[in-house]
Design a protein around this motif. Structure first.
Motif, PDB file in Angstrom:
ATOM      1  N   SER A 125       0.840  -1.183   0.000  1.00  0.00           N
ATOM      2  CA  SER A 125       0.000   0.000   0.000  1.00  0.00           C
ATOM      3  C   SER A 125       0.880   1.239   0.000  1.00  0.00           C
ATOM      4  N   VAL A 126       0.497   2.208  -0.805  1.00  0.00           N
ATOM      5  CA  VAL A 126       1.099   3.533  -0.696  1.00  0.00           C
ATOM      6  C   VAL A 126       0.379   4.206   0.467  1.00  0.00           C
ATOM      7  N   VAL A 127       1.147   4.724   1.421  1.00  0.00           N
ATOM      8  CA  VAL A 127       0.599   5.382   2.599  1.00  0.00           C
ATOM      9  C   VAL A 127       0.790   6.886   2.443  1.00  0.00           C
ATOM     10  N   ASP A 128      -0.297   7.623   2.623  1.00  0.00           N
ATOM     11  CA  ASP A 128      -0.246   9.082   2.560  1.00  0.00           C
ATOM     12  C   ASP A 128      -1.064   9.619   3.730  1.00  0.00           C
ATOM     13  N   LEU A 129      -0.374  10.106   4.743  1.00  0.00           N
ATOM     14  CA  LEU A 129      -1.029  10.664   5.908  1.00  0.00           C
ATOM     15  C   LEU A 129      -0.653  12.134   5.989  1.00  0.00           C
ATOM     16  N   HIS A 130      -1.639  12.972   6.213  1.00  0.00           N
ATOM     17  CA  HIS A 130      -1.319  14.382   6.419  1.00  0.00           C
ATOM     18  C   HIS A 130      -2.268  14.985   7.450  1.00  0.00           C
ATOM     19  N   THR A 154       3.396  15.632   7.110  1.00  0.00           N
ATOM     20  CA  THR A 154       2.990  14.480   6.307  1.00  0.00           C
ATOM     21  C   THR A 154       3.766  13.234   6.717  1.00  0.00           C
ATOM     22  N   LEU A 155       3.173  12.091   6.463  1.00  0.00           N
ATOM     23  CA  LEU A 155       3.831  10.800   6.584  1.00  0.00           C
ATOM     24  C   LEU A 155       3.580  10.095   5.263  1.00  0.00           C
ATOM     25  N   LYS A 156       4.628   9.803   4.534  1.00  0.00           N
ATOM     26  CA  LYS A 156       4.492   9.155   3.228  1.00  0.00           C
ATOM     27  C   LYS A 156       5.431   7.960   3.167  1.00  0.00           C
ATOM     28  N   GLY A 157       4.918   6.864   2.610  1.00  0.00           N
ATOM     29  CA  GLY A 157       5.742   5.674   2.493  1.00  0.00           C
ATOM     30  C   GLY A 157       4.938   4.500   1.990  1.00  0.00           C
ATOM     31  N   THR A 158       5.326   3.307   2.456  1.00  0.00           N
ATOM     32  CA  THR A 158       4.645   2.080   2.043  1.00  0.00           C
ATOM     33  C   THR A 158       4.361   1.203   3.256  1.00  0.00           C
ATOM     34  N   LEU A 159       3.299   0.428   3.139  1.00  0.00           N
ATOM     35  CA  LEU A 159       2.976  -0.621   4.096  1.00  0.00           C
ATOM     36  C   LEU A 159       2.944  -1.910   3.294  1.00  0.00           C
ATOM     37  N   ARG A 160       3.806  -2.854   3.656  1.00  0.00           N
ATOM     38  CA  ARG A 160       3.882  -4.124   2.933  1.00  0.00           C
ATOM     39  C   ARG A 160       3.385  -5.263   3.813  1.00  0.00           C
ATOM     40  N   LEU A 161       2.672  -6.166   3.194  1.00  0.00           N
ATOM     41  CA  LEU A 161       2.261  -7.417   3.816  1.00  0.00           C
ATOM     42  C   LEU A 161       2.983  -8.525   3.067  1.00  0.00           C
ATOM     43  N   GLU A 162       3.869  -9.244   3.778  1.00  0.00           N
ATOM     44  CA  GLU A 162       4.699 -10.270   3.138  1.00  0.00           C
ATOM     45  C   GLU A 162       4.452 -11.618   3.803  1.00  0.00           C
ATOM     46  N   PRO A 163       4.371 -12.700   3.010  1.00  0.00           N
ATOM     47  CA  PRO A 163       4.269 -14.015   3.630  1.00  0.00           C
ATOM     48  C   PRO A 163       5.493 -14.269   4.516  1.00  0.00           C
ATOM     49  N   SER A 164       5.250 -14.846   5.694  1.00  0.00           N
ATOM     50  CA  SER A 164       6.333 -15.123   6.640  1.00  0.00           C
ATOM     51  C   SER A 164       5.979 -16.388   7.399  1.00  0.00           C
ATOM     52  N   GLY A 165       6.544 -17.509   6.979  1.00  0.00           N
ATOM     53  CA  GLY A 165       6.185 -18.782   7.594  1.00  0.00           C
ATOM     54  C   GLY A 165       4.710 -19.042   7.380  1.00  0.00           C
ATOM     55  N   SER A 166       3.986 -19.285   8.471  1.00  0.00           N
ATOM     56  CA  SER A 166       2.543 -19.507   8.345  1.00  0.00           C
ATOM     57  C   SER A 166       1.752 -18.221   8.565  1.00  0.00           C
ATOM     58  N   GLY A 167       2.446 -17.101   8.728  1.00  0.00           N
ATOM     59  CA  GLY A 167       1.772 -15.838   8.970  1.00  0.00           C
ATOM     60  C   GLY A 167       2.173 -14.763   7.984  1.00  0.00           C
TER      61      GLY A 167
END
Length: 165
Positions: free
Chosen positions: A95-100, A107-120
């Motif tokens: 996700s592209v994150v855009d907080l202001h 502002t807070l700008k960046g990314t939020l990543r969800l990555e497979p990690s073992g069973s979670g």
């Protein structure tokens, strides 16, 4: 000021993504991170299932330096938008994150990543917090970082709680 968080979650990427784009979870997140008014929208961005999540929360500006409060008054209106991509080949999402802060140069700008990690899932936030105010921007960033990091911790705890249901 650079912010990075890494959290291990006990759900698949799709389970975590489903919660992050669920209106019920967004409402609970807003309630947990503010004691004032809030609203949110969850939009399907395209037919393939990518979403855009927008929240607007109102918080007291206590704790900010006086000069920062001169921009926003007694309350902050925080607008946060996550624009999610479609899943990658490995199932990860980003996700592209855009907080202001409305009416303030923060502002807070960046990314939020969800990555497979073992069973979670590993959730990684990688963002830059920026206050575009000459001479005192760093002081404002440091003051804003603590409540932002606190809200991230509350949201992550809530996410873990909902995944455990």
């Amino acid at each position: 000021m650079h912010l990075t968080t890494r959290d291990e979650l006990a759900g698949t990427v799709e389970e975590v993504y489903a919660l992050l784009t669920d209106p019920g979870f967004q409402d609970a997140k807003c309630v947990a991170t503010t004691d004032d008014a809030h609203n949110f929208t969850v939009d399907v961005a395209d037919a393939a299932g990518a979403h855009r999540v927008r929240t607007e929360r109102h918080l007291p500006s206590d704790g900010l330096p006086d000069v920062a409060r001169s921009f926003v008054g007694d309350n902050l209106t925080i607008i946060e938008v996550h624009t999610w991509s479609l899943p990658a080949a490995d199932g990860s999402r980003e996700s592209v994150v855009d907080l202001h802060v409305k009416g303030a140069p923060l502002t807070l700008k960046g990314t939020l990543r969800l990555e497979p990690s073992g069973s979670g899932t590993r959730q990684v936030l990688d963002a830059d917090l920026k206050a575009n105010v000459p001479f005192i921007g760093g002081k404002i960033e440091r003051a804003a970082a603590e409540p932002i990091e606190g809200a991230i911790e509350i949201e992550t705890a809530l996410l873990k709680e909902w995944l455990a249901r």
